[in-house]
Design a protein around this motif. Structure first.
Motif, PDB file in Angstrom:
ATOM      1  N   ASP A  19     102.393  98.620  -5.972  1.00  0.00           N
ATOM      2  CA  ASP A  19     103.629  97.960  -5.709  1.00  0.00           C
ATOM      3  C   ASP A  19     103.404  96.574  -5.301  1.00  0.00           C
ATOM      4  OD1 ASP A  19     105.002 100.297  -5.511  1.00  0.00           O
ATOM      5  OD2 ASP A  19     104.453 100.790  -3.344  1.00  0.00           O
ATOM      6  N   GLU A  20     102.143  96.189  -5.130  1.00  0.00           N
ATOM      7  CA  GLU A  20     101.935  94.829  -4.666  1.00  0.00           C
ATOM      8  C   GLU A  20     101.775  93.990  -6.092  1.00  0.00           C
ATOM      9  OE1 GLU A  20     100.991  91.070  -2.909  1.00  0.00           O
ATOM     10  OE2 GLU A  20     101.453  93.109  -2.062  1.00  0.00           O
ATOM     11  N   ALA A  21     101.286  94.708  -6.969  1.00  0.00           N
ATOM     12  CA  ALA A  21     101.309  93.967  -8.339  1.00  0.00           C
ATOM     13  C   ALA A  21     102.621  93.647  -8.840  1.00  0.00           C
ATOM     14  CB  ALA A  21     100.427  94.965  -9.333  1.00  0.00           C
ATOM     15  N   ILE A  22     103.584  94.782  -8.623  1.00  0.00           N
ATOM     16  CA  ILE A  22     104.987  94.613  -9.062  1.00  0.00           C
ATOM     17  C   ILE A  22     105.410  93.491  -8.581  1.00  0.00           C
ATOM     18  CG2 ILE A  22     106.988  95.567  -9.308  1.00  0.00           C
ATOM     19  CD1 ILE A  22     105.620  98.213  -9.853  1.00  0.00           C
ATOM     20  N   ARG A  23     105.433  93.397  -7.102  1.00  0.00           N
ATOM     21  CA  ARG A  23     105.893  92.156  -6.379  1.00  0.00           C
ATOM     22  C   ARG A  23     105.331  90.807  -6.762  1.00  0.00           C
ATOM     23  NH1 ARG A  23     105.596  95.777  -1.985  1.00  0.00           N
ATOM     24  NH2 ARG A  23     103.510  94.967  -1.455  1.00  0.00           N
ATOM     25  N   THR A  24     104.160  90.843  -7.090  1.00  0.00           N
ATOM     26  CA  THR A  24     103.646  89.604  -7.520  1.00  0.00           C
ATOM     27  C   THR A  24     103.975  89.192  -8.938  1.00  0.00           C
ATOM     28  OG1 THR A  24     101.321  90.174  -6.539  1.00  0.00           O
ATOM     29  CG2 THR A  24     101.280  88.298  -8.200  1.00  0.00           C
ATOM     30  N   ALA A  25     104.345  90.164  -9.617  1.00  0.00           N
ATOM     31  CA  ALA A  25     104.893  89.908 -11.103  1.00  0.00           C
ATOM     32  C   ALA A  25     106.036  89.296 -10.947  1.00  0.00           C
ATOM     33  CB  ALA A  25     105.041  91.150 -11.990  1.00  0.00           C
ATOM     34  N   GLN A  26     107.151  89.917 -10.005  1.00  0.00           N
ATOM     35  CA  GLN A  26     108.408  89.205  -9.854  1.00  0.00           C
ATOM     36  C   GLN A  26     108.294  87.781  -9.274  1.00  0.00           C
ATOM     37  OE1 GLN A  26     111.023  91.833  -7.275  1.00  0.00           O
ATOM     38  NE2 GLN A  26     111.582  90.346  -6.138  1.00  0.00           N
ATOM     39  N   PHE A  27     107.430  87.637  -8.279  1.00  0.00           N
ATOM     40  CA  PHE A  27     107.303  86.356  -7.712  1.00  0.00           C
ATOM     41  C   PHE A  27     106.994  85.085  -8.823  1.00  0.00           C
ATOM     42  CE2 PHE A  27     104.211  83.089  -6.407  1.00  0.00           C
ATOM     43  CZ  PHE A  27     105.041  82.440  -5.351  1.00  0.00           C
ATOM     44  N   VAL A  28     106.142  85.692  -9.967  1.00  0.00           N
ATOM     45  CA  VAL A  28     105.727  84.727 -10.839  1.00  0.00           C
ATOM     46  C   VAL A  28     106.845  84.544 -11.728  1.00  0.00           C
ATOM     47  CG1 VAL A  28     104.235  84.545 -12.853  1.00  0.00           C
ATOM     48  CG2 VAL A  28     103.204  85.479 -10.911  1.00  0.00           C
ATOM     49  N   ARG A  29     107.753  85.455 -12.069  1.00  0.00           N
ATOM     50  CA  ARG A  29     108.626  85.482 -12.912  1.00  0.00           C
ATOM     51  C   ARG A  29     109.778  84.522 -12.313  1.00  0.00           C
ATOM     52  NH1 ARG A  29     114.471  86.319 -13.202  1.00  0.00           N
ATOM     53  NH2 ARG A  29     114.935  87.213 -15.207  1.00  0.00           N
ATOM     54  N   TYR A  45     105.719  77.431 -23.520  1.00  0.00           N
ATOM     55  CA  TYR A  45     104.124  77.246 -23.356  1.00  0.00           C
ATOM     56  C   TYR A  45     103.968  76.441 -21.920  1.00  0.00           C
ATOM     57  CZ  TYR A  45     104.330  77.878 -28.140  1.00  0.00           C
ATOM     58  OH  TYR A  45     104.590  78.795 -29.308  1.00  0.00           O
ATOM     59  N   ASP A  46     105.127  75.824 -21.335  1.00  0.00           N
ATOM     60  CA  ASP A  46     105.048  74.970 -20.241  1.00  0.00           C
ATOM     61  C   ASP A  46     105.026  76.255 -19.065  1.00  0.00           C
ATOM     62  OD1 ASP A  46     104.952  72.571 -21.246  1.00  0.00           O
ATOM     63  OD2 ASP A  46     106.886  72.443 -21.203  1.00  0.00           O
ATOM     64  N   LEU A  47     105.783  77.066 -19.337  1.00  0.00           N
ATOM     65  CA  LEU A  47     105.797  78.311 -18.017  1.00  0.00           C
ATOM     66  C   LEU A  47     104.702  78.986 -18.418  1.00  0.00           C
ATOM     67  CD1 LEU A  47     109.366  79.730 -18.586  1.00  0.00           C
ATOM     68  CD2 LEU A  47     108.718  77.998 -17.034  1.00  0.00           C
ATOM     69  N   ASN A  48     103.808  79.171 -19.221  1.00  0.00           N
ATOM     70  CA  ASN A  48     102.541  79.662 -19.275  1.00  0.00           C
ATOM     71  C   ASN A  48     101.464  79.048 -18.619  1.00  0.00           C
ATOM     72  OD1 ASN A  48     103.382  82.047 -20.792  1.00  0.00           O
ATOM     73  ND2 ASN A  48     102.674  81.387 -22.904  1.00  0.00           N
ATOM     74  N   LYS A  49     101.383  77.531 -18.802  1.00  0.00           N
ATOM     75  CA  LYS A  49     100.613  76.746 -18.079  1.00  0.00           C
ATOM     76  C   LYS A  49     100.919  76.802 -16.535  1.00  0.00           C
ATOM     77  CE  LYS A  49     100.202  73.616 -22.029  1.00  0.00           C
ATOM     78  NZ  LYS A  49     100.342  72.080 -22.467  1.00  0.00           N
ATOM     79  N   ASN A  65      96.070  90.059 -12.987  1.00  0.00           N
ATOM     80  CA  ASN A  65      95.371  89.469 -13.908  1.00  0.00           C
ATOM     81  C   ASN A  65      96.190  88.478 -14.823  1.00  0.00           C
ATOM     82  OD1 ASN A  65      95.420  90.049 -17.342  1.00  0.00           O
ATOM     83  ND2 ASN A  65      93.501  90.509 -16.495  1.00  0.00           N
ATOM     84  N   SER A  66      95.234  87.637 -15.365  1.00  0.00           N
ATOM     85  CA  SER A  66      95.946  86.110 -15.969  1.00  0.00           C
ATOM     86  C   SER A  66      97.031  86.319 -17.058  1.00  0.00           C
ATOM     87  CB  SER A  66      94.885  85.307 -16.321  1.00  0.00           C
ATOM     88  OG  SER A  66      94.182  85.820 -17.556  1.00  0.00           O
ATOM     89  N   GLN A  67      96.631  87.434 -17.968  1.00  0.00           N
ATOM     90  CA  GLN A  67      97.601  87.701 -18.795  1.00  0.00           C
ATOM     91  C   GLN A  67      98.950  88.229 -18.490  1.00  0.00           C
ATOM     92  OE1 GLN A  67      95.893  89.720 -22.295  1.00  0.00           O
ATOM     93  NE2 GLN A  67      94.419  88.021 -22.849  1.00  0.00           N
ATOM     94  N   ALA A  68      98.603  89.181 -17.401  1.00  0.00           N
ATOM     95  CA  ALA A  68      99.974  89.724 -16.867  1.00  0.00           C
ATOM     96  C   ALA A  68     100.686  88.956 -15.973  1.00  0.00           C
ATOM     97  CB  ALA A  68      99.436  90.799 -15.455  1.00  0.00           C
ATOM     98  N   ARG A  69     100.061  87.653 -15.459  1.00  0.00           N
ATOM     99  CA  ARG A  69     101.070  86.589 -15.034  1.00  0.00           C
ATOM    100  C   ARG A  69     101.813  85.823 -16.359  1.00  0.00           C
ATOM    101  NH1 ARG A  69      96.221  85.143 -12.134  1.00  0.00           N
ATOM    102  NH2 ARG A  69      95.682  83.654 -13.598  1.00  0.00           N
ATOM    103  N   GLN A  70     101.062  85.858 -17.435  1.00  0.00           N
ATOM    104  CA  GLN A  70     101.729  85.158 -18.469  1.00  0.00           C
ATOM    105  C   GLN A  70     102.773  86.047 -19.108  1.00  0.00           C
ATOM    106  OE1 GLN A  70      98.586  84.376 -21.693  1.00  0.00           O
ATOM    107  NE2 GLN A  70      97.617  82.845 -20.088  1.00  0.00           N
TER     108      GLN A  70
END
Length: 396
Positions: A19-29, A45-49, A65-70
C-alpha cells in the motif's frame, strides 16, 4: 505482449508495504503532472529527470525503486500525450486534460527491484519499501519464458487482495485452418447477440442477477459509522461483490468472442458509440450490464491472434433496411418483427445482422472461402481498432 496474473500471498506487514509503494507511485505521478503544468515545454525525459529530484527531496520517494519512479512518470506522460493527440486530431468534445489521480491501485516495476524464484512460485521485491518475498498462485506457467522476456512487473490491489502481473514480450499467434464462414453480429439487450444465421445467444444479465446481494451489502455499508473499522469491512465485502460481477462479464465476453472468432473467417459487427448510448437513462443500466464494448475488444484481439478479419460497420439503419430488397421500413424500438412490402418477414435483430454482414462484405469485398494467405493479409490490414471511425481507417 502477454500479461499473466497471479494472486499474491504474504504477511499483513508486507501488504502494508505494498500500500505504501502504491501511494508513493501515485505521489510521483501527480508530482510529475504538477511539474508539467507549472513549466512550459516539458517532455518525457524531463519528467524522468524530475523523479531524481523527488527522491532527493522526499525520503519516502527514495525508498521506491528508481525504475518504478520512472514508470510512474511515464504514466503521467501517457495522460499528457493522449491530451496532445486529441488536440491535434481535433477530437470533438472534451480533450481529456490530465487530472491528478486520487485512487491509485497499482505500482509498476521495470527490470530491477524484483527477482523471480527459480521455481517461479514466488517473487522477491528488493527496494526499501520492505515488501519482501510474496508467494504466487495462478494457472499460468512462467517456465516457458525467459526472465529477460519479462519487461514489467505490476503489483495490483483489488477488492479480494493483491495480484502480481507479469508483462511478457512475446507475440501470440495461433494457426487455424480457414472455416469458409462469414458472420454478422447484432448485439441487443433481450438477446446478447443475433448472428446472420439466425442463431441467438442469451443475455446473462450478471448485474441484474446479483443486484439483490449488492443492495443488501450496500445497506450494511450505509448503516455503519463513517471512519469505523466495521464500515471498512462492509465496504470490502461490497467491493468483492462488484468485482465478482466484473469477472463474470469478462469471462463471458472472452469465451463468447473466442467461439465466434474460431468458427468464422470474417466477423462484421456494429461500430457502436457506447458512451453516447448510455446517456439514455432508461437503458444505461442494461447497456452497461451487457458489456458490449468489452466483447468488441476481445473480438478484435482474438481476431489478430487467430488471423481472422474483424470489421466494424456503420450501424445507421441496419434495423430499418430490408435485408432482401433494401427498402427502409421505419419501426420503433418496441417493434420486434421486420415486415417489408417485398414479402420479407424476419425477426428484427436477424434482419439487422444480415445487413451488418452485407456491409462488412462490401467493405472488404466478397470473400467466399478464404485461403490462408489471404486471411493473413486481411487480418493484418482490415482489423479495426475500438473507438476508431471505420471510414478513416479504410482511407488510411
Amino acid at each position: 505482449m502477454l500479461v499473466f496474473e497471479f494472486k499474491a500471498y504474504g504477511k499483513s506487514s508486507q501488504f502494508t508495504a505494498v500500500d505504501e509503494a502504491i501511494r508513493t507511485a501515485q505521489f510521483v505521478r501527480n508530482s510529475c503532472l504538477r511539474y508539467w503544468i507549472d513549466n512550459k515545454k516539458v517532455n518525457k525525459y524531463d519528467l524522468n529527470k524530475y523523479c531524481a529530484v523527488l527522491a532527493a527531496s522526499f525520503p519516502f520517494a527514495d525508498e521506491l525503486n528508481s525504475q518504478a519512479r520512472q514508470a510512474s512518470a511515464e504514466r503521467a506522460w501517457s495522460a499528457i500525450s493522449r491530451f496532445y493527440d486529441n488536440c491535434k486530431k481535433g477530437t470533438p468534445g472534451k480533450k481529456g486534460y490530465p487530472k491528478f489521480q486520487k485512487d491509485c491501485r497499482s505500482v509498476e516495476y521495470k527490470s530491477t527491484g524484483w527477482k523471480l524464484a527459480d521455481d517461479r512460485k514466488s517473487i522477491n521485491f528488493s527496494d526499501k519499501k520492505g515488501i519482501g518475498k510474496l508467494k504466487l498462485k495462478g494457472t499460468r506457467d512462467l517456465h516457458f519464458y525467459q526472465i529477460n522476456q519479462i519487461k514489467r512487473v505490476r503489483l495490483v490491489k483489488r477488492a479480494d487482495g493483491v495480484y502480481v502481473q507479469f508483462c511478457i514480450d512475446v507475440d501470440r499467434k495461433e494457426n487455424t485452418e480457414p472455416s469458409g464462414n462469414t458472420i454478422g453480429l447484432d448485439v441487443g439487450l433481450k438477446e446478447y447477440y443475433t448472428d446472420s444465421n439466425g442463431v441467438t445467444v442469451e443475455n446473462p444479465r450478471f448485474l441484474r442477477k446479483g443486484e439483490k446481494v449488492l443492495k443488501r451489502c450496500q445497506r450494511r455499508v450505509s448503516r455503519k459509522t463513517k471512519g469505523s473499522k466495521n464500515r471498512g469491512k462492509a465496504r470490502q465485502i461490497l467491493g468483492k461483490q462488484h468485482f465478482k460481477i466484473s469477472r463474470q462479464r469478462k469471462d463471458h465476453a472472452i469465451k463468447l468472442a473466442r467461439c465466434v472468432v474460431q468458427s468464422s473467417d470474417l466477423i462484421a459487427y456494429e461500430d457502436l458509440r457506447i458512451k453516447n448510448m448510455v446517456q439514455n437513462h432508461c437503458l444505461a443500466k442494461s447497456i452497461n450490464d451487457a458489456s458490449w464494448y468489452q466483447f468488441r475488444i476481445w473480438l478484435e484481439y482474438l481476431g489478430k491472434v487467430f488471423e481472422r478479419v474483424t470489421v466494424a460497420v456503420n450501424p445507421q439503419y441496419t434495423s430499418q433496411e430490408c435485408s432482401n430488397c433494401g427498402e427502409v421500413v421505419k419501426k420503433t424500438l418496441s417493434t420486434r418483427t421486420h415486415v417489408c412490402k417485398c414479402g420479407c418477414t424476419l425477426e428484427r435483430d436477424f434482419n439487422a445482422a444480415k445487413n451488418i454482414l452485407s456491409r462488412g462484405l462490401g467493405t472488404v469485398g466478397h470473400t467466399g472461402t478464404f485461403a490462408l494467405d489471404a486471411s493473413n493479409a486481411l487480418g493484418e490490414s482490415i482489423s479495426t481498432l475500438a473507438g476508431e471511425i471505420l471510414s478513416q481507417q479504410i482511407d488510411s
